[in-house]
Design an enzyme around this catalytic site. Sequence first.
Site, mmCIF file in Angstrom:
data_model
loop_
_atom_site.group_PDB
_atom_site.id
_atom_site.type_symbol
_atom_site.label_atom_id
_atom_site.label_comp_id
_atom_site.label_asym_id
_atom_site.label_seq_id
_atom_site.Cartn_x
_atom_site.Cartn_y
_atom_site.Cartn_z
ATOM 1 N N VAL A 1 51.160 48.186 -0.505
ATOM 2 C CA VAL A 1 52.134 48.407 0.156
ATOM 3 C C VAL A 1 52.038 49.431 1.018
ATOM 4 C CG1 VAL A 1 54.551 49.523 -0.503
ATOM 5 C CG2 VAL A 1 53.444 48.263 -2.329
ATOM 6 N N PRO A 2 51.995 48.993 2.375
ATOM 7 C CA PRO A 2 51.822 49.933 3.393
ATOM 8 C C PRO A 2 52.878 50.924 3.782
ATOM 9 C CG PRO A 2 52.201 47.772 4.127
ATOM 10 C CD PRO A 2 52.221 47.712 2.976
ATOM 11 N N CYS A 3 53.256 51.834 2.849
ATOM 12 C CA CYS A 3 54.533 52.536 3.045
ATOM 13 C C CYS A 3 54.455 53.385 4.276
ATOM 14 C CB CYS A 3 54.716 53.365 1.881
ATOM 15 S SG CYS A 3 53.082 54.114 1.169
ATOM 16 N N HIS A 4 53.074 53.605 4.793
ATOM 17 C CA HIS A 4 52.988 54.221 5.915
ATOM 18 C C HIS A 4 53.672 53.559 7.272
ATOM 19 C CE1 HIS A 4 49.361 51.670 6.159
ATOM 20 N NE2 HIS A 4 49.917 51.587 7.330
#
Length: 107
Positions: A52-55
Amino acid sequence: MQTFIEKIYSIASMIPKGKVSTYKQLAQLAGNPRAYRAVGSAMRKNPDTTIVPCHRVVGSDGKMHGYSGGEGIETKIIKLRNEGVKVVNGKVNLDTFLWNKAPEKSL
DNA sequence: CGTATGACTAGCT
DNA sequence: CAGCTAGCCATAC
């Protein structure tokens, strides 16, 4: 049917590199444009930043509100820059890096 | 089931 | 432009 949050993870995980999306955007794709609050909750509880590349998820103004990994915002910015996203003034130019869920073939 | 929280957003001062 | 308030939704306890 998974929880709304799980759906958010699924969508966030398909954000391409070098692009970013907004909480509101994810909420819309999830089917609840009003649940951007829940989207933030999902990111905050995100189980794994690798899936989950929340960045790559920023605010409506392209501004980042927080980050649970590394040094927080600092790490978030660094990661984005590593992806090729330019972060200016702690903000991202959505006009250039906003992820279009439907990359048009022509423009 | 009800209360509390949060990485939100839009509007107003 | 920066700071604060109110409305909003899903999850956790």
